[in-house]
Enzyme design. Structure first.
Site, PDB file in Angstrom:
ATOM      1  N   THR A  27       0.865  -1.177   0.000  1.00  0.00           N
ATOM      2  CA  THR A  27       0.000   0.000   0.000  1.00  0.00           C
ATOM      3  C   THR A  27       0.904   1.230   0.000  1.00  0.00           C
ATOM      4  O   THR A  27       1.925   1.251   0.705  1.00  0.00           O
ATOM      5  CB  THR A  27      -0.902   0.014   1.240  1.00  0.00           C
ATOM      6  OG1 THR A  27      -1.678  -1.194   1.262  1.00  0.00           O
ATOM      7  CG2 THR A  27      -1.842   1.208   1.215  1.00  0.00           C
ATOM      8  N   LYS A  44       5.933   3.343   0.322  1.00  0.00           N
ATOM      9  CA  LYS A  44       5.381   2.059  -0.094  1.00  0.00           C
ATOM     10  C   LYS A  44       5.552   1.071   1.062  1.00  0.00           C
ATOM     11  O   LYS A  44       6.674   0.745   1.440  1.00  0.00           O
ATOM     12  CB  LYS A  44       6.128   1.574  -1.349  1.00  0.00           C
ATOM     13  CG  LYS A  44       5.573   0.336  -2.006  1.00  0.00           C
ATOM     14  CD  LYS A  44       6.372   0.082  -3.298  1.00  0.00           C
ATOM     15  CE  LYS A  44       5.860  -1.114  -4.063  1.00  0.00           C
ATOM     16  NZ  LYS A  44       6.625  -1.309  -5.327  1.00  0.00           N
ATOM     17  N   ASP A 137       7.663  -4.289 -16.796  1.00  0.00           N
ATOM     18  CA  ASP A 137       6.233  -4.002 -16.586  1.00  0.00           C
ATOM     19  C   ASP A 137       5.939  -2.551 -16.967  1.00  0.00           C
ATOM     20  O   ASP A 137       5.321  -1.807 -16.216  1.00  0.00           O
ATOM     21  CB  ASP A 137       5.855  -4.256 -15.131  1.00  0.00           C
ATOM     22  CG  ASP A 137       4.327  -4.284 -14.933  1.00  0.00           C
ATOM     23  OD1 ASP A 137       3.605  -4.511 -15.925  1.00  0.00           O
ATOM     24  OD2 ASP A 137       3.871  -4.068 -13.800  1.00  0.00           O
TER      25      ASP A 137
END
Length: 424
Positions: A27, A44, A137
């Site tokens: 999160t 984070k 990614d």
């Protein structure tokens, strides 16, 4: 923000506030440093309970890589901490959200804005590629904007407002990716030749035929050499000094070329500058140099026409000697069409295309031509045609530069340059 009863974790030295986002393992929170500067960061928080051995190794690798690299267009890992429950990655805060949301709110982006974003992305990728690091990614959701007032960014999706394989289901998506059908780019908005070429080469399904990293970084649409940066004005000024010197010496052709090269850096300098007064001063200088370049263009053009006329006899002789070479005759005819187009002065782009088409064929024929008078004439003709093609390139670039300089403040372009689009 979370609902009632929700509270972020506690971390020494920071006050964690609103939740920015969450995923399977982590999160992300907005936070403020407790020191005097009250620095804003993104933290984070990775739950230790969610990590298996492989996940721990991946996280450590991410930390190791991010701690070792510093680049203006890669999100900075400032520090990391841990306690009994979580591992905390203290990251640079990017207030503008992600590229995906940016595109959705604007539907499509102008090509010139997408190009600046692409340059910044390419700069980051080149930095990573040189250190043998792959992102794996790369997508709009993982490209962050430092702010909405001054954003930065990536190409595919940006120009048309949707990805090339947009689908309603995974089955449809798989079918489109596996298909051998040629990918048709939308006709609107209209794209420049270089932009369209890069998109088609990036969207080549066969990885062996797809554009390589080296060719991508060197592609004229990416053009990292002219990416807006702090050195743009310095590079432009150095070229102008040389241009003025050649101008004073009476070498008008060299002066014109140098003015055009300088203008290639003045436009990025305009986009980079945020101070209104300095921006206006640069625009005034650009106007002066464009005007002088136009005067030089007329002088050089007159001289070039005289040279072309002087070469007419040799050109006619070459055509006569090429009767037994149909390919050579055809290539020379294309060159004649290019000269005619140039004389019309309607579309320099069409004339340039014809020159390049002719030169591509003539250079192949020159390589196979035996020593002799015909080879000498062919060599001289190629040099003349190359000179005309380079001259036209400069004229096209000068027109684009003037237009870009005049519209530098439109579409919020100057606001879309200096911020740091960062890879997450």
């Amino acid at each position: 923000m979370a609902g009632p009863g929700w509270a972020p974790p506690r971390l020494d030295g920071f006050i964690l506030t609103e939740r920015l986002g969450s995923g399977t393992y982590a999160t992300v929170y907005k936070a403020y440093g407790k020191k005097d500067t009250r620095e804003v960061v993104a933290i984070k928080c990775v739950s230790k309970k969610s990590l298996n051995k492989a996940s721990v190794e991946n996280l450590l690798t991410e930390i190791e890589i991010l701690k070792a690299i510093r680049h203006p267009h890669i999100v900075e890992l400032k520090d990391f901490q841990w306690d009994s429950d979580n591992i905390y990655l203290i990251m640079e805060f990017c207030a503008g959200g992600d590229l995906s949301r940016f595109i959705r709110t604007r539907r499509i982006l102008p090509e010139k804005v997408a190009r600046i974003f692409l340059q910044q992305l390419a700069s980051a990728l080149q930095f990573l590629n040189g250190r043998n690091i792959s992102h794996l990614d790369l997508k709009p959701q993982n490209i962050l904007l430092s702010s909405l007032e001054k954003p930065h960014l990536k190409l595919a999706e940006a120009l048309f407002g949707q990805p090339p394989f947009a689908s309603k289901s995974f089955t449809e998506l798989e079918e489109k990716i596996r298909s051998n059908r040629v990918i048709e780019l939308p006709t609107r908005p209209q794209l420049s030749r270089n932009c369209r070429d890069l998109l088609q080469r990036l969207l080549e399904r066969d990885p062996d035929k797809r554009i390589s990293f080296k060719d991508f970084f060197g592609h004229p649409f990416v053009d990292l050499e002219h990416m807006p940066c702090g050195r743009s004005l310095e590079q432009a000024t150095a070229l102008v000094v040389e241009a003025v010197k050649k101008d004073q010496e009476g070498n008008f052709s060299a002066a014109l070329s140098l003015y055009c090269k300088a203008l290639d850096y003045f436009v990025p300098a305009l986009h980079y500058e945020v101070d209104a007064r300095r921006k206006e001063a640069i625009k005034a200088k650009v106007g002066q140099y464009v005007s002088r370049a136009e005067e030089l263009k007329a002088l050089v053009n007159s001289s070039n026409r005289a040279l072309l006329q002087q070469g007419t006899c040799a050109r006619d002789l070459l055509k006569e000697m090429a009767r037994d070479k149909p390919r050579l005759v055809a290539a020379l005819e294309v060159a004649s069409m290019a000269m005619a187009k140039e004389e019309e002065g309607q579309d320099d782009g069409d004339a340039l295309d014809l020159y390049q088409q002719s030169l591509g064929e003539l250079l192949l024929l020159l390589a196979a031509e035996p020593t002799g008078r015909r080879r000498e004439l062919l060599h001289a003709e190629i040099q003349t045609l190359m000179g005309r093609a380079e001259y036209l390139k400069e004229q096209i670039k000068m027109k684009e530069t003037r237009w870009e300089a005049e519209s530098a403040d439109r579409d919020g372009l100057s606001e879309s340059v200096r911020s740091s689009c960062t890879l997450q």
